[in-house]
Design a protein around this motif. Structure first.
Motif, PDB file in Angstrom:
ATOM      1  N   GLN A 264       0.860  -1.171   0.000  1.00 32.82           N
ATOM      2  CA  GLN A 264       0.000   0.000   0.000  1.00 32.82           C
ATOM      3  C   GLN A 264       0.899   1.223   0.000  1.00 32.82           C
ATOM      4  N   GLY A 265       0.392   2.336  -0.524  1.00 36.29           N
ATOM      5  CA  GLY A 265       1.199   3.546  -0.594  1.00 36.29           C
ATOM      6  C   GLY A 265       1.595   3.874  -2.023  1.00 36.29           C
ATOM      7  N   PRO A 266       2.560   4.773  -2.204  1.00 31.44           N
ATOM      8  CA  PRO A 266       2.972   5.188  -3.553  1.00 31.44           C
ATOM      9  C   PRO A 266       3.438   4.043  -4.454  1.00 31.44           C
ATOM     10  N   THR A 267       3.956   2.964  -3.866  1.00 27.98           N
ATOM     11  CA  THR A 267       4.406   1.838  -4.680  1.00 27.98           C
ATOM     12  C   THR A 267       3.257   1.192  -5.454  1.00 27.98           C
ATOM     13  N   VAL A 268       2.038   1.349  -4.967  1.00 30.79           N
ATOM     14  CA  VAL A 268       0.881   0.809  -5.688  1.00 30.79           C
ATOM     15  C   VAL A 268       0.757   1.487  -7.047  1.00 30.79           C
ATOM     16  N   GLN A 269       0.939   2.826  -7.063  1.00 33.98           N
ATOM     17  CA  GLN A 269       0.871   3.549  -8.331  1.00 33.98           C
ATOM     18  C   GLN A 269       2.016   3.151  -9.262  1.00 33.98           C
ATOM     19  N   GLN A 272       0.923  -0.087 -10.682  1.00 30.81           N
ATOM     20  CA  GLN A 272      -0.174   0.218 -11.597  1.00 30.81           C
ATOM     21  C   GLN A 272       0.363   0.770 -12.907  1.00 30.81           C
ATOM     22  N   ASN A 273       1.360   1.638 -12.818  1.00 23.01           N
ATOM     23  CA  ASN A 273       1.973   2.212 -14.014  1.00 23.01           C
ATOM     24  C   ASN A 273       2.601   1.129 -14.890  1.00 23.01           C
ATOM     25  N   SER A 274       3.263   0.153 -14.244  1.00 22.96           N
ATOM     26  CA  SER A 274       3.862  -0.959 -14.983  1.00 22.96           C
ATOM     27  C   SER A 274       2.785  -1.747 -15.728  1.00 22.96           C
TER      28      SER A 274
END
Length: 481
Positions: A264-269, A272-274
């Motif tokens: 959870q957190g910015p790593t989710v984005q 998601q971007n990948s």
């Protein structure tokens, strides 16, 4: 009408000249483009000496650059530059420096992906199939807007059916679902499975590794990523595909040992971007997703998501791993099912051991791919004098991909320590620089070490001649892959 024998002889001679000329041209291409000097030499000799066999093999196995992917992304970025810029700017707000000893990894991460280490993350370690699948299915059940699911292998078995039914149930609740699979990894997936998903409104696509100019015969590329993103708030990444064997139901390889993690957190984005990049390559469609970052200030872990692949401008996976190995000062523990490192990675491991780092590498004792299993023995003699400790995991088949550096950082993802992951596969790793997460990975690996046997590196010297020959042949063939 009978063809004159002289004409046949002339045609045969012309054909031989043409094929051998093509062999020379392909050899020149190999010398200019193959990633290593050993591979260039191997391909060059093969293409000149045995062009009839080597040319088609070179079409399938010869290239390490995936064509069209980067160009497609540049095109979509040009069309949606405002959204792309805002997304990267939003993630960059959470930029944070990794531990001081690992500071050199930050500029690499930004150079390779444009996304740095970030704060505000929460990472939970998931050990083996039961725990991982339960967490993933629970997250799917809680989805309210959309689900992004990507897997290298999807099987039409009980585990595959569990995921299928979970996705269909959410689709009936008007949750948008997008599903990518690798058509080579999932070559046994039935058409009825895909048809059932599509019938229920789920958008499904193969990654299409042979799509685009120059990729038609390139069956050597794979999209090896395993990603689940739910509502842009929770994500999963790690070593598990979707199938019964990951629950230990394959008698030959049971019990199956693997590791995933929930983020959870910015790593989710970042994950998601990948996914969205791969989805655009496969479908040429841009998805409407949630870019609002949900920060977890309670754990506030520092983390990085690193997607890499054969479309990268630089050899990002190899360069990042070599640099990470070079940062280790006290401890470097690695778990990998396949150990076929290139020269730069092997040199970095040797240097780490020689400067006093506790280098431990856990490999499976049971092979699922004989070729790479044999090849791993060829490194024994190179490690005899430099204190690299090799272990063979005895309790079933070990498939996890883990890196533990000092007390500072742990990596969980899809990257094996082999040429395929470094140069040919689309991969993704999650790195967490947090003492509590590192401690949980250390505890897990200590349990794995307890279920392993230390390798006697002189064991190879005592093997019969036929075994050594098979090992050396396997090692010689690695530059061709």
């Amino acid at each position: 009408m009978l063809v004159d024998s002289g004409v046949l002889a002339l045609l045969s001679a012309a054909t031989v000249v043409v094929v051998h000329s093509l062999g020379i041209l392909h050899a020149a291409h190999a010398v200019m483009n193959v990633r290593s000097s050993q591979g260039a030499i191997a391909w060059g000799i093969s293409l000149i000496t045995f062009p009839w066999l080597a040319i088609p093999l070179y079409w399938i196995l010869g290239r390490t650059k995936f064509h069209g992917y980067a160009e497609a992304l540049r095109s979509v970025y040009a069309q949606h530059h405002k959204l792309v810029r805002e997304t990267y700017t939003e993630i960059a707000k959470f930029k944070v420096a990794p531990p001081k000893k690992l500071a050199g990894l930050q500029p690499l991460a930004e150079a390779f992906t444009g996304i740095p280490f970030t704060s505000g993350n929460a990472a939970q370690l998931l050990i083996d199939g039961q725990q991982t699948y339960e967490a993933m299915l629970r997250a799917i059940a809680q989805a309210t807007d959309y689900i992004l699911l990507q897997s290298y292998i999807v099987n039409d078995d009980q585990a595959g059916n569990d995921f299928k039914q979970a996705l269909i149930a959410k689709a009936k609740q008007a949750v948008r679902i997008y599903f990518i699979y690798d058509e080579i990894g999932s070559n046994k997936l039935s058409r009825s499975y895909i048809k059932s998903l599509r019938k229920n409104g789920i958008q499904v696509s193969a990654f299409h590794t042979t799509k685009g100019r120059g990729n038609r015969f390139q069956l050597n590329f794979r999209n090896h990523r395993k990603i689940l993103v739910v509502d842009g708030e929770t994500a999963f990444v790690g070593g598990l595909n979707i199938g019964d064997e990951y629950l230990g139901k394959n008698p030959r390889l049971s019990p199956w040992r693997d590791t995933h993690m929930m983020l959870q957190g910015p790593t989710v984005q970042s994950l998601q971007n990948s996914f969205l990049r791969d989805w655009y390559w496969a479908t040429r469609k841009v998805l409407d997703v949630n870019w609002q970052i949900k920060v977890n200030r309670q754990t506030n872990q520092t983390a990085l998501v690193l997607p890499t692949g054969p479309a990268d401008r630089l050899k990002a996976c190899n360069l990042f791993f070599v640099n990470a190995i070079n940062q280790a000062q006290t401890r470097l523990w690695i778990a990998t099912p396949y150990f076929v490192p290139d020269d730069s990675t092997l040199t970095a491991l040797k240097l780490a051991a020689m400067r006093g780092v506790d280098v431990r590498i856990i490999l499976p004792n049971r092979p699922d791919h004989l070729f790479v299993y044999l090849c791993s023995f060829s490194y024994y003699t190179e490690m005899e004098a430099i204190a690299i400790k090799l272990y063979r995991y005895k309790n079933g088949f070990m498939h996890q991909k883990i890196m533990l550096i000092d007390q500072d950082m742990a990596g969980v993802g899809t990257v094996n320590l082999d040429n395929r992951s470094f140069f040919l596969n689309f991969e993704v790793m999650g790195f967490v620089a947090d003492p509590h997460f590192v401690e949980s990975v250390e505890k897990m690996l200590q349990s794995d070490l307890a279920a392993s046997v230390a390798v006697d590196l002189f064991e190879y010297d005592r093997k019969p001649l036929w075994f050594k020959l098979a090992v050396r042949v396997s090692r010689l063939l690695t530059p061709l892959l």
